[in-house]
Design a protein around this motif. Sequence first.
Motif, PDB file in Angstrom:
ATOM      1  N   ALA A  25       0.869  -0.954   0.108  1.00 30.95           N
ATOM      2  CA  ALA A  25       0.022  -0.040  -0.025  1.00 30.95           C
ATOM      3  C   ALA A  25       0.888   1.283  -0.083  1.00 30.95           C
ATOM      4  O   ALA A  25       0.344   2.466  -0.605  1.00 30.95           O
ATOM      5  CB  ALA A  25      -1.073  -0.022   1.190  1.00 30.95           C
ATOM      6  N   LEU A  26       2.030   1.189   0.722  1.00 32.70           N
ATOM      7  CA  LEU A  26       2.897   2.484   0.892  1.00 32.70           C
ATOM      8  C   LEU A  26       3.952   2.413  -0.056  1.00 32.70           C
ATOM      9  O   LEU A  26       5.012   3.272   0.083  1.00 32.70           O
ATOM     10  CB  LEU A  26       3.311   2.554   2.531  1.00 32.70           C
ATOM     11  N   GLY A  27       4.243   1.497  -0.784  1.00 30.04           N
ATOM     12  CA  GLY A  27       5.501   1.286  -1.501  1.00 30.04           C
ATOM     13  C   GLY A  27       6.680   1.269  -0.683  1.00 30.04           C
ATOM     14  O   GLY A  27       7.880   1.622  -1.054  1.00 30.04           O
ATOM     15  N   ALA A  28       6.774   0.370   0.391  1.00 29.25           N
ATOM     16  CA  ALA A  28       7.727   0.387   1.565  1.00 29.25           C
ATOM     17  C   ALA A  28       8.540  -0.955   0.875  1.00 29.25           C
ATOM     18  O   ALA A  28       8.204  -1.728   0.203  1.00 29.25           O
ATOM     19  CB  ALA A  28       6.852   0.430   2.821  1.00 29.25           C
ATOM     20  N   LYS A  29       9.354  -0.936   2.007  1.00 28.14           N
ATOM     21  CA  LYS A  29      10.115  -2.222   1.967  1.00 28.14           C
ATOM     22  C   LYS A  29      10.321  -2.920   3.355  1.00 28.14           C
ATOM     23  O   LYS A  29      10.770  -2.249   4.484  1.00 28.14           O
ATOM     24  CB  LYS A  29      11.592  -1.966   1.408  1.00 28.14           C
ATOM     25  N   ILE A  30       9.997  -4.237   3.604  1.00 29.44           N
ATOM     26  CA  ILE A  30      10.265  -4.725   4.874  1.00 29.44           C
ATOM     27  C   ILE A  30      11.724  -5.102   4.982  1.00 29.44           C
ATOM     28  O   ILE A  30      12.252  -5.760   4.224  1.00 29.44           O
ATOM     29  CB  ILE A  30       9.621  -6.458   4.799  1.00 29.44           C
ATOM     30  N   GLN A  31      12.183  -4.645   6.106  1.00 32.20           N
ATOM     31  CA  GLN A  31      13.693  -4.797   6.200  1.00 32.20           C
ATOM     32  C   GLN A  31      14.089  -5.902   7.394  1.00 32.20           C
ATOM     33  O   GLN A  31      15.174  -6.484   7.072  1.00 32.20           O
ATOM     34  CB  GLN A  31      14.368  -3.586   6.760  1.00 32.20           C
ATOM     35  N   GLN A 103      -0.158  11.465  -4.857  1.00 37.71           N
ATOM     36  CA  GLN A 103       0.341  10.437  -3.787  1.00 37.71           C
ATOM     37  C   GLN A 103      -0.520  10.231  -2.613  1.00 37.71           C
ATOM     38  O   GLN A 103      -0.878   9.028  -2.169  1.00 37.71           O
ATOM     39  CB  GLN A 103       1.752  10.987  -3.416  1.00 37.71           C
ATOM     40  N   ALA A 104      -0.960  11.147  -2.052  1.00 39.37           N
ATOM     41  CA  ALA A 104      -1.851  11.062  -0.712  1.00 39.37           C
ATOM     42  C   ALA A 104      -3.176  10.430  -1.247  1.00 39.37           C
ATOM     43  O   ALA A 104      -3.354   9.250  -0.302  1.00 39.37           O
ATOM     44  CB  ALA A 104      -2.210  12.533  -0.220  1.00 39.37           C
ATOM     45  N   PHE A 108      -4.164   6.905   0.586  1.00 43.80           N
ATOM     46  CA  PHE A 108      -5.388   6.694   1.457  1.00 43.80           C
ATOM     47  C   PHE A 108      -6.224   5.479   0.816  1.00 43.80           C
ATOM     48  O   PHE A 108      -6.967   4.620   1.713  1.00 43.80           O
ATOM     49  CB  PHE A 108      -6.077   8.166   1.075  1.00 43.80           C
ATOM     50  N   ALA A 109      -6.353   5.723  -0.472  1.00 42.14           N
ATOM     51  CA  ALA A 109      -7.166   4.417  -1.058  1.00 42.14           C
ATOM     52  C   ALA A 109      -6.773   3.050  -0.752  1.00 42.14           C
ATOM     53  O   ALA A 109      -7.505   2.286  -0.338  1.00 42.14           O
ATOM     54  CB  ALA A 109      -7.291   4.771  -2.641  1.00 42.14           C
ATOM     55  N   ALA A 110      -5.479   2.885  -0.973  1.00 42.27           N
ATOM     56  CA  ALA A 110      -4.607   1.496  -0.582  1.00 42.27           C
ATOM     57  C   ALA A 110      -4.927   1.194   0.839  1.00 42.27           C
ATOM     58  O   ALA A 110      -5.508   0.069   1.044  1.00 42.27           O
ATOM     59  CB  ALA A 110      -3.254   1.605  -1.137  1.00 42.27           C
ATOM     60  N   LEU A 111      -4.859   2.086   1.932  1.00 47.00           N
ATOM     61  CA  LEU A 111      -4.983   1.688   3.283  1.00 47.00           C
ATOM     62  C   LEU A 111      -6.447   1.539   3.467  1.00 47.00           C
ATOM     63  O   LEU A 111      -6.806   0.793   4.520  1.00 47.00           O
ATOM     64  CB  LEU A 111      -4.296   2.807   3.953  1.00 47.00           C
ATOM     65  N   ALA A 112      -7.360   2.338   2.923  1.00 43.16           N
ATOM     66  CA  ALA A 112      -8.761   2.169   3.282  1.00 43.16           C
ATOM     67  C   ALA A 112      -9.205   0.772   2.918  1.00 43.16           C
ATOM     68  O   ALA A 112     -10.315   0.558   3.375  1.00 43.16           O
ATOM     69  CB  ALA A 112      -9.427   3.204   2.600  1.00 43.16           C
ATOM     70  N   ALA A 124      -7.985  21.073   3.396  1.00 42.39           N
ATOM     71  CA  ALA A 124      -7.692  21.526   4.803  1.00 42.39           C
ATOM     72  C   ALA A 124      -6.971  22.654   4.468  1.00 42.39           C
ATOM     73  O   ALA A 124      -6.312  23.171   3.735  1.00 42.39           O
ATOM     74  CB  ALA A 124      -7.160  20.500   5.819  1.00 42.39           C
ATOM     75  N   PHE A 125      -6.983  23.807   5.803  1.00 44.52           N
ATOM     76  CA  PHE A 125      -6.098  24.910   5.642  1.00 44.52           C
ATOM     77  C   PHE A 125      -4.479  24.479   5.701  1.00 44.52           C
ATOM     78  O   PHE A 125      -3.962  25.431   5.379  1.00 44.52           O
ATOM     79  CB  PHE A 125      -6.612  25.544   6.911  1.00 44.52           C
ATOM     80  N   TRP A 126      -4.394  23.263   5.969  1.00 43.18           N
ATOM     81  CA  TRP A 126      -2.889  23.084   6.214  1.00 43.18           C
ATOM     82  C   TRP A 126      -2.446  22.320   4.916  1.00 43.18           C
ATOM     83  O   TRP A 126      -1.002  22.076   4.981  1.00 43.18           O
ATOM     84  CB  TRP A 126      -2.270  22.655   7.578  1.00 43.18           C
ATOM     85  N   ALA A 127      -3.362  21.596   4.263  1.00 44.13           N
ATOM     86  CA  ALA A 127      -2.987  20.741   3.045  1.00 44.13           C
ATOM     87  C   ALA A 127      -4.008  20.796   2.115  1.00 44.13           C
ATOM     88  O   ALA A 127      -5.285  21.102   2.438  1.00 44.13           O
ATOM     89  CB  ALA A 127      -2.717  19.426   3.436  1.00 44.13           C
ATOM     90  N   LYS A 128      -3.545  20.553   0.763  1.00 44.40           N
ATOM     91  CA  LYS A 128      -4.503  20.583  -0.401  1.00 44.40           C
ATOM     92  C   LYS A 128      -5.629  19.385  -0.164  1.00 44.40           C
ATOM     93  O   LYS A 128      -6.735  19.425  -0.527  1.00 44.40           O
ATOM     94  CB  LYS A 128      -4.088  20.644  -1.668  1.00 44.40           C
ATOM     95  N   THR A 129      -5.010  18.239   0.377  1.00 43.17           N
ATOM     96  CA  THR A 129      -6.068  17.348   0.708  1.00 43.17           C
ATOM     97  C   THR A 129      -5.585  16.658   2.210  1.00 43.17           C
ATOM     98  O   THR A 129      -4.464  16.574   2.539  1.00 43.17           O
ATOM     99  CB  THR A 129      -6.192  16.125  -0.326  1.00 43.17           C
ATOM    100  N   PHE A 130      -6.664  16.065   2.799  1.00 41.81           N
ATOM    101  CA  PHE A 130      -6.416  15.600   4.191  1.00 41.81           C
ATOM    102  C   PHE A 130      -7.679  14.591   4.589  1.00 41.81           C
ATOM    103  O   PHE A 130      -8.865  14.895   4.232  1.00 41.81           O
ATOM    104  CB  PHE A 130      -6.416  16.513   5.396  1.00 41.81           C
ATOM    105  N   GLY A 131      -7.299  13.592   4.940  1.00 45.74           N
ATOM    106  CA  GLY A 131      -8.290  12.587   5.556  1.00 45.74           C
ATOM    107  C   GLY A 131      -7.671  11.574   6.374  1.00 45.74           C
ATOM    108  O   GLY A 131      -6.576  11.394   6.669  1.00 45.74           O
ATOM    109  N   MET A 132      -8.665  10.828   7.137  1.00 45.68           N
ATOM    110  CA  MET A 132      -8.512   9.936   8.214  1.00 45.68           C
ATOM    111  C   MET A 132      -8.960   8.613   8.135  1.00 45.68           C
ATOM    112  O   MET A 132     -10.194   8.471   7.475  1.00 45.68           O
ATOM    113  CB  MET A 132      -8.660  10.635   9.620  1.00 45.68           C
ATOM    114  N   LEU A 133      -8.315   7.525   8.443  1.00 41.48           N
ATOM    115  CA  LEU A 133      -9.062   6.111   8.371  1.00 41.48           C
ATOM    116  C   LEU A 133      -8.477   5.114   9.326  1.00 41.48           C
ATOM    117  O   LEU A 133      -7.347   5.478   9.926  1.00 41.48           O
ATOM    118  CB  LEU A 133      -8.631   5.453   6.825  1.00 41.48           C
ATOM    119  N   THR A 134      -9.249   4.371   9.476  1.00 47.55           N
ATOM    120  CA  THR A 134      -8.769   2.991  10.249  1.00 47.55           C
ATOM    121  C   THR A 134      -8.665   1.852   9.428  1.00 47.55           C
ATOM    122  O   THR A 134      -9.643   1.515   8.751  1.00 47.55           O
ATOM    123  CB  THR A 134      -9.507   2.678  11.579  1.00 47.55           C
TER     124      THR A 134
END
Length: 151
Positions: A25-31, A103-104, A108-112, A124-134
């Motif tokens: 989901a995040l394009g990460a790498k398990i170390q 990118q956001a 967001f779509a992958a994690l959701a 949001a006033f601090w970012a062009k896009t912002f969201g929350m999820l579990t």
Amino acid sequence: MATTLTPYLSFAGTTRQAFAFYEQALGAKIQAMLRYADMPAPPEGSAADGCGGQPQPSGDGIMHACLELPGGAMLFAGDVPPGVPFKGIEGAMLALQYDTTAQAEAAFAALAEGGQVTMALAPAFWAKTFGMLTDRFGVSWAVNGEPIPLA
């Protein structure tokens, strides 16, 4: 060495699945993905045991995992040892910052997927896009895309 702060999550036997999901989901790498069975035995004749006076854990549960995100941030996790109660992950949220809204939106779509959106992506006033999820593993995320300079 500089001080770093690395979140360390606990799971009830799903660290392996959660990190495989986050890697994708995040394009990460398990170390690292170390099982309890990989722990060295205590020295013969010593009074050493597992952690905190508990019996030494064994088996395929994950003792320690390390995920490296693009840009170098790290996320650690492990399965709670046998016999240790698991109360879920509460009172904390992991925040991701992305340079672009695209990118956001992708993260967001992958994690959701399989999880629950608690606040849809929106300006949001601090970012062009912002969201929350579990996510499906019970981890809360805040996703920011394209920061807006604060005066």
